[in-house]
Write an enzyme that holds these catalytic residues in place. Sequence first.
Site, PDB file in Angstrom:
ATOM      1  N   ASP A 228       0.873  -1.162   0.000  1.00  0.00           N
ATOM      2  CA  ASP A 228       0.000   0.000   0.000  1.00  0.00           C
ATOM      3  C   ASP A 228       0.921   1.227   0.000  1.00  0.00           C
ATOM      4  O   ASP A 228       2.059   1.156   0.465  1.00  0.00           O
ATOM      5  CB  ASP A 228      -0.879  -0.027   1.259  1.00  0.00           C
ATOM      6  CG  ASP A 228      -1.647   1.265   1.431  1.00  0.00           C
ATOM      7  OD1 ASP A 228      -2.332   1.669   0.472  1.00  0.00           O
ATOM      8  OD2 ASP A 228      -1.561   1.870   2.522  1.00  0.00           O
TER       9      ASP A 228
HETATM   10 MG   LIG Z   1      -2.966   3.266   3.365  1.00  0.00          MG
END
Ligand SMILES: [Mg+2]
Length: 229
Positions: free
Chosen positions: A8
């Site tokens: 991420d």
């Molecule tokens: Mg994040």
Amino acid sequence: MIRHVLWDLDGTLLDFLSAERAAVKKCFAIFGLGECTDEMAARYSAVNVRYWEKLERGEMTREEILPGRFREFLTSCGRDGGLAERFNLEYEERLTDTVIFLPGARETVEALRGRVVQSIVTNGNKIVQIPKLRASGLGEIMDHVFISELMGAEKPTRAFFDAVFAELGEPDPGEVLIVGDSLTSDMLGGVNAGIRTCWYNPAGKPNPRNIPVDYEIREISRVTEITGQ
Ligand SMILES: [Mg+2]
């Protein structure tokens, strides 16, 4: 043995909170809206999280959440909610002015370079994420970049991860690790995809829905050990 790491971006590798608060404050100045206090900037962060969760749950579209978050925030500050569309466009440009790595993040992705296949998996907007990847140097370090807006599916859906797997040549799910700070998009997405999950939780937050995670870490550098490198 982990051969693929799906990273991420915001809140995991890059310090998104500092960048977004700096951008909101700059936009207040640009639009002549007076001072944006730290308390107001923090309130925006909370509103923003709620809107992205609506996207994750499929309750709102991307086109709705982007101005919608600013309509709510500006109104809550006693400013003109009608500015939301223009404010959002300016905000997206200013958001790429500040690129700050979270502690240990740059060192970790550099250490893993060439040892595992590294990819970015992000729900952010292409107009923001592409310049950030360039400015941070991450675009060059990563083997693949997956931006949901360009794929037609968001984390945590299975469709998003199916598209990622197709591009990666259908790796063995047991050899794929997702690392992220969000339980609802990254960890739930990993569970949906049947891969290993690593929750980056530097503040030691609770896991109220008991979403299963294989690893929980407070320091991003621990990913090196988890991958066996
Ligand atoms: Mg994040």
